[in-house]
Enzyme design. Structure first.
Site, PDB file in Angstrom:
ATOM      1  N   ASP A 152       0.869  -1.172   0.000  1.00  0.00           N
ATOM      2  CA  ASP A 152       0.000   0.000   0.000  1.00  0.00           C
ATOM      3  C   ASP A 152       0.906   1.222   0.000  1.00  0.00           C
ATOM      4  O   ASP A 152       1.564   1.511   1.001  1.00  0.00           O
ATOM      5  CB  ASP A 152      -0.898  -0.020   1.238  1.00  0.00           C
ATOM      6  CG  ASP A 152      -1.813   1.192   1.336  1.00  0.00           C
ATOM      7  OD1 ASP A 152      -1.686   2.110   0.491  1.00  0.00           O
ATOM      8  OD2 ASP A 152      -2.647   1.241   2.255  1.00  0.00           O
TER       9      ASP A 152
ATOM     10  N   ASN B  21       4.084   3.260 -10.571  1.00  0.00           N
ATOM     11  CA  ASN B  21       2.980   3.173 -11.520  1.00  0.00           C
ATOM     12  C   ASN B  21       1.615   3.194 -10.845  1.00  0.00           C
ATOM     13  O   ASN B  21       0.617   3.476 -11.502  1.00  0.00           O
ATOM     14  CB  ASN B  21       3.120   1.886 -12.347  1.00  0.00           C
ATOM     15  CG  ASN B  21       1.889   1.595 -13.176  1.00  0.00           C
ATOM     16  OD1 ASN B  21       1.589   2.296 -14.130  1.00  0.00           O
ATOM     17  ND2 ASN B  21       1.142   0.553 -12.783  1.00  0.00           N
TER      18      ASN B  21
ATOM     19  N   TYR C 291      -7.539  13.861 -10.564  1.00  0.00           N
ATOM     20  CA  TYR C 291      -6.506  13.016 -11.169  1.00  0.00           C
ATOM     21  C   TYR C 291      -5.461  13.864 -11.887  1.00  0.00           C
ATOM     22  O   TYR C 291      -4.260  13.647 -11.732  1.00  0.00           O
ATOM     23  CB  TYR C 291      -7.170  12.037 -12.129  1.00  0.00           C
ATOM     24  CG  TYR C 291      -6.234  11.068 -12.794  1.00  0.00           C
ATOM     25  CD1 TYR C 291      -5.731   9.969 -12.110  1.00  0.00           C
ATOM     26  CD2 TYR C 291      -5.873  11.234 -14.135  1.00  0.00           C
ATOM     27  CE1 TYR C 291      -4.884   9.066 -12.730  1.00  0.00           C
ATOM     28  CE2 TYR C 291      -5.034  10.327 -14.758  1.00  0.00           C
ATOM     29  CZ  TYR C 291      -4.539   9.251 -14.054  1.00  0.00           C
ATOM     30  OH  TYR C 291      -3.698   8.364 -14.683  1.00  0.00           O
TER      31      TYR C 291
ATOM     32  N   ALA D 269      -3.213  15.520  -9.355  1.00  0.00           N
ATOM     33  CA  ALA D 269      -2.251  14.602  -8.743  1.00  0.00           C
ATOM     34  C   ALA D 269      -1.130  14.254  -9.701  1.00  0.00           C
ATOM     35  O   ALA D 269       0.049  14.193  -9.319  1.00  0.00           O
ATOM     36  CB  ALA D 269      -2.968  13.338  -8.268  1.00  0.00           C
ATOM     37  N   LYS D 270      -1.468  14.021 -10.980  1.00  0.00           N
ATOM     38  CA  LYS D 270      -0.436  13.724 -11.972  1.00  0.00           C
ATOM     39  C   LYS D 270       0.440  14.946 -12.238  1.00  0.00           C
ATOM     40  O   LYS D 270       1.648  14.809 -12.493  1.00  0.00           O
ATOM     41  CB  LYS D 270      -1.075  13.234 -13.271  1.00  0.00           C
ATOM     42  CG  LYS D 270      -1.675  11.842 -13.185  1.00  0.00           C
ATOM     43  CD  LYS D 270      -0.619  10.776 -12.902  1.00  0.00           C
ATOM     44  CE  LYS D 270      -1.182   9.373 -13.054  1.00  0.00           C
ATOM     45  NZ  LYS D 270      -0.168   8.322 -12.741  1.00  0.00           N
TER      46      LYS D 270
END
Length: 282
Positions: A56, A83, A147, A150-151
């Site tokens: 995790d 990843n 998303y 965060a990327k």
């Protein structure tokens, strides 16, 4: 190189999609692969050629423990591939802040934790860190703000780390940026859409549920293509800072140069057009 005859890669998010394809690609090239995911067992196609571990990436303790275990068993980590990731789609106003924090914890903070776990040894012995981002880290998309954010954080952290390590020629840091990939990513993301929706965003929800914004439709590529670029970043003598994968990703990268008054309507048009095209494509 580690003390083992084979180089060693530690890979997250290996339970499916890009991660599973990458684990198999490294194994086929003779690497010792530690394939990890938040839950085990991993698929048989991964287990048959890789060493698997539960990891995790939101846990500091687990990140340190897995990195320590790999060092104890093999002598060290030659390549770390970050990843692991997922999306919680929806308009910014409708996405719960706790959900956004969770996405950032996996996508951005997880790679940070693992980099801290492997870098002390890598700076002495050499190695590679390959972070798997997305063109959405550079090109935000309606309904994918959490998303994309965060990327974008992961991309900036990768750039900073690469420059911080520039004086150490034995350590290389690369970012891999695909667009849409044929995985369960979109299906899983759609399952996280909120039930309580603001009506003003009906067009955004329609695109996420029926258009190509999440899955790419016919523009999506096989995960093996992304895996091949990750392997390039891990093995090329002079790896690039960024690897953009596929023509759709290259095109989206190019739109960064456009002014917002032009790019914003184009992105919204894409979503609405593909919502209609999807009826025939599917």
């Amino acid at each position: 190189m580690t003390s083992d005859a084979e180089p060693v890669v530690l890979l997250t998010g290996a339970g499916s999609g890009i991660g599973a394809a990458t684990a198999r690609a490294f194994a086929a090239r003779g690497w010792t692969v530690y394939a990890t995911d938040v839950s085990t067992p991993l698929p048989e196609r991964v287990r048959e050629r890789c060493r698997t571990r539960e990891l995790d990436v939101t846990s500091d303790e687990q990140c340190r423990a897995v990195a320590d275990a790999v060092r104890a068993e093999t002598g060290g980590v030659d390549c770390l591939v970050n990843n692991a990731g997922y999306a919680a789609p929806g308009p910014i106003e409708d996405v719960d802040p706790e959900v956004v924090r969770d996405v950032f914890d996996v996508v951005a903070h997880g790679p940070h934790r693992l980099a801290r776990a492997v870098l002390p040894e890598m700076r002495r012995a050499g190695g590679r860190i390959v972070n798997v981002s997305s063109v959405l880290g550079r090109n935000a998309y309606p309904g994918m703000g959490a998303y994309s954010g965060a990327k974008a954080a992961l991309s900036s952290m990768t750039d900073a780390l690469r420059m911080e390590l520039a004086d150490n020629p034995a350590v290389h840091v690369s970012l891999v940026e695909p667009a849409w990939v044929e995985t369960t990513f979109a299906e899983n993301a759609r399952g996280k859409l909120a039930d309580d929706r603001t009506a003003d965003y009906d067009a955004v929800y329609e695109d996420l549920e029926r258009g190509w914004g999440l899955d790419g439709g016919p523009l999506a590529m096989a995960p093996e293509r992304v895996a091949a670029r990750i392997l390039d970043a891990a093995t090329e003598d002079d790896p690039r800072a960024r690897y953009t994968v596929g023509r759709p990703a290259a095109l989206l990268r190019w739109t960064e140069r456009l002014p917002a008054w032009l790019s914003d309507p184009a992105v919204r048009w894409f979503g609405r057009l593909t919502t209609r095209l999807a009826r025939w494509w599917r």
